[in-house]
Design a protein around this motif. Structure first.
Motif, PDB file in Angstrom:
ATOM      1  N   VAL A 214      -6.624 -23.211  -1.664  1.00  0.00           N
ATOM      2  CA  VAL A 214      -7.989 -22.695  -1.796  1.00  0.00           C
ATOM      3  C   VAL A 214      -7.938 -21.264  -2.340  1.00  0.00           C
ATOM      4  O   VAL A 214      -8.640 -20.926  -3.278  1.00  0.00           O
ATOM      5  N   TYR A 215      -7.084 -20.435  -1.726  1.00  0.00           N
ATOM      6  CA  TYR A 215      -6.928 -19.069  -2.244  1.00  0.00           C
ATOM      7  C   TYR A 215      -5.590 -18.480  -1.820  1.00  0.00           C
ATOM      8  O   TYR A 215      -4.949 -18.937  -0.879  1.00  0.00           O
ATOM      9  N   PHE A 216      -5.187 -17.474  -2.566  1.00  0.00           N
ATOM     10  CA  PHE A 216      -4.011 -16.662  -2.263  1.00  0.00           C
ATOM     11  C   PHE A 216      -4.494 -15.277  -1.876  1.00  0.00           C
ATOM     12  O   PHE A 216      -5.410 -14.731  -2.503  1.00  0.00           O
ATOM     13  N   GLU A 217      -3.867 -14.688  -0.858  1.00  0.00           N
ATOM     14  CA  GLU A 217      -4.272 -13.356  -0.425  1.00  0.00           C
ATOM     15  C   GLU A 217      -3.037 -12.512  -0.148  1.00  0.00           C
ATOM     16  O   GLU A 217      -2.148 -12.913   0.607  1.00  0.00           O
ATOM     17  N   ALA A 218      -2.970 -11.344  -0.783  1.00  0.00           N
ATOM     18  CA  ALA A 218      -1.842 -10.440  -0.578  1.00  0.00           C
ATOM     19  C   ALA A 218      -1.876  -9.902   0.843  1.00  0.00           C
ATOM     20  O   ALA A 218      -2.920  -9.494   1.348  1.00  0.00           O
ATOM     21  N   ALA A 219      -0.712  -9.910   1.499  1.00  0.00           N
ATOM     22  CA  ALA A 219      -0.585  -9.419   2.872  1.00  0.00           C
ATOM     23  C   ALA A 219       0.739  -8.674   2.992  1.00  0.00           C
ATOM     24  O   ALA A 219       1.782  -9.283   3.198  1.00  0.00           O
ATOM     25  N   ASP A 220       0.673  -7.349   2.820  1.00  0.00           N
ATOM     26  CA  ASP A 220       1.862  -6.502   2.855  1.00  0.00           C
ATOM     27  C   ASP A 220       2.846  -6.959   1.788  1.00  0.00           C
ATOM     28  O   ASP A 220       2.518  -6.979   0.615  1.00  0.00           O
ATOM     29  N   LYS A 221       4.047  -7.394   2.171  1.00  0.00           N
ATOM     30  CA  LYS A 221       5.039  -7.822   1.187  1.00  0.00           C
ATOM     31  C   LYS A 221       5.014  -9.335   0.980  1.00  0.00           C
ATOM     32  O   LYS A 221       5.895  -9.894   0.329  1.00  0.00           O
ATOM     33  N   TYR A 222       4.009  -9.982   1.526  1.00  0.00           N
ATOM     34  CA  TYR A 222       3.893 -11.433   1.432  1.00  0.00           C
ATOM     35  C   TYR A 222       2.561 -11.807   0.782  1.00  0.00           C
ATOM     36  O   TYR A 222       1.679 -10.980   0.580  1.00  0.00           O
ATOM     37  N   ILE A 223       2.435 -13.115   0.506  1.00  0.00           N
ATOM     38  CA  ILE A 223       1.156 -13.681   0.080  1.00  0.00           C
ATOM     39  C   ILE A 223       0.803 -14.808   1.033  1.00  0.00           C
ATOM     40  O   ILE A 223       1.647 -15.683   1.326  1.00  0.00           O
ATOM     41  N   ARG A 224      -0.421 -14.793   1.541  1.00  0.00           N
ATOM     42  CA  ARG A 224      -0.923 -15.917   2.328  1.00  0.00           C
ATOM     43  C   ARG A 224      -1.350 -17.010   1.357  1.00  0.00           C
ATOM     44  O   ARG A 224      -2.113 -16.772   0.423  1.00  0.00           O
ATOM     45  N   VAL A 225      -0.844 -18.203   1.575  1.00  0.00           N
ATOM     46  CA  VAL A 225      -1.212 -19.364   0.776  1.00  0.00           C
ATOM     47  C   VAL A 225      -2.110 -20.215   1.662  1.00  0.00           C
ATOM     48  O   VAL A 225      -1.647 -20.829   2.621  1.00  0.00           O
ATOM     49  N   VAL A 226      -3.400 -20.255   1.363  1.00  0.00           N
ATOM     50  CA  VAL A 226      -4.378 -20.869   2.254  1.00  0.00           C
ATOM     51  C   VAL A 226      -4.883 -22.168   1.642  1.00  0.00           C
ATOM     52  O   VAL A 226      -5.456 -22.173   0.548  1.00  0.00           O
ATOM     53  N   THR A 227      -4.662 -23.275   2.360  1.00  0.00           N
ATOM     54  CA  THR A 227      -5.225 -24.566   1.963  1.00  0.00           C
ATOM     55  C   THR A 227      -6.393 -24.882   2.896  1.00  0.00           C
ATOM     56  O   THR A 227      -6.775 -24.058   3.726  1.00  0.00           O
ATOM     57  N   ALA A 228      -6.979 -26.074   2.763  1.00  0.00           N
ATOM     58  CA  ALA A 228      -8.147 -26.422   3.579  1.00  0.00           C
ATOM     59  C   ALA A 228      -7.822 -26.415   5.065  1.00  0.00           C
ATOM     60  O   ALA A 228      -8.672 -26.061   5.890  1.00  0.00           O
ATOM     61  N   ASP A 229      -6.595 -26.784   5.439  1.00  0.00           N
ATOM     62  CA  ASP A 229      -6.278 -26.908   6.863  1.00  0.00           C
ATOM     63  C   ASP A 229      -5.017 -26.171   7.303  1.00  0.00           C
ATOM     64  O   ASP A 229      -4.651 -26.237   8.478  1.00  0.00           O
TER      65      ASP A 229
END
Length: 265
Positions: free
Chosen positions: A180-195
């Motif tokens: 659904v979206y990618f979000e930068a989080a410090d030195k990582y990226i959150r990879v967010v799907t529906a669940d």
């Protein structure tokens, strides 16, 4: 009195620029001189200079990243967004490409005649701004920055089909189409799907060239959303846009810099 900030990581060059500015524009007041990107961003937001001279390559954040962050974080009820001048060691070909945009550039080492041209142009732009309503001036600044960021595209890379998110000894294979979206989080990226959510050790700068820009829209310097999964986009008076998503309860904010993506057909 016109105020300015200098961000240059080479002290001798910073001192020389300040001295040259004092000669060709005596009324200009340098209110801060910093040597890295994060300090440039912090001091610009605190001091709100009318001009920022930003080195393209600085520790922590590049001049372009500072400009983008300023556009994201500049207060809605604050003073006019500063005029930006970039200082670069790029070759003449690259400089010509940048100069096609409505933001000025100085090539290192800065030549006195070129600096004189730059300061004369800045004084004219400042005078024009005084006759412009604040919202129009902000809109013009955002258009300049969008053109600027678009003039320095990342090198093309093969498109990602699957995100390989490692957790301990297990690697989760996440189809890009499910993100659904990618979000930068410090030195990582959150990879967010529906669940689900995953973390990958990658910067957004590294990830973006591997995504299809027609499918994945950057809406903030730290957020990239799959366009088909945006349900609604509501424009605020400040120029920012609130997004609702298909399959996720949270709302995301698209900054003023990317608000132009959301227009009715």
């Amino acid at each position: 009195m016109t105020t300015a900030l200098i961000a240059e990581d080479e002290p001798l060059l910073a001192q020389a620029l300040q001295a040259d500015l004092a000669r060709c524009w005596p009324e200009l007041k340098i209110i801060a001189s910093v040597g890295d990107g994060p300090q440039a961003l912090k001091q610009a937001l605190v001091l709100a200079p009318q001009l920022c001279f930003l080195d393209i390559r600085m520790p922590g954040m590049t001049g372009l990243e500072v400009a983008q962050a300023l556009a994201e974080d500049w207060p809605d009820d604050g003073p006019p967004f500063p005029l930006l001048v970039f200082i670069t060691a790029y070759d003449e070909y690259a400089v010509q490409a940048f100069q096609a945009q409505a933001v000025d550039y100085l090539l290192k080492p800065v030549q006195p005649a070129r600096l004189q041209q730059c300061t004369e142009r800045l004084q004219k732009l400042l005078a024009q701004r005084q006759a412009q309503p604040a919202p129009q001036a902000m809109q013009a600044a955002m258009e300049q920055l969008r053109a600027l960021l678009g003039s320095a595209p990342a090198a093309p890379q093969p498109r990602l089909d699957v995100i390989q998110a490692g957790v301990g000894s297990t690697v989760h294979m996440v189809p890009v189409d499910e993100v659904v979206y990618f979000e930068a989080a410090d030195k990582y990226i959150r990879v967010v799907t529906a669940d689900k959510e995953h973390l990958i050790r990658l910067s957004l700068k590294e990830l973006l060239p591997q995504l299809d820009p027609q499918r994945f829209w950057q809406v903030h310097r730290g957020t990239v959303v799959q366009a088909r999964l945006i349900q609604t986009a509501h424009r605020e008076e400040t120029g920012k846009v609130t997004l609702t998503l298909r399959g996720r309860p949270e709302k995301l904010t698209a900054s003023r810099l990317y608000a132009h993506l959301f227009k009715g057909m």
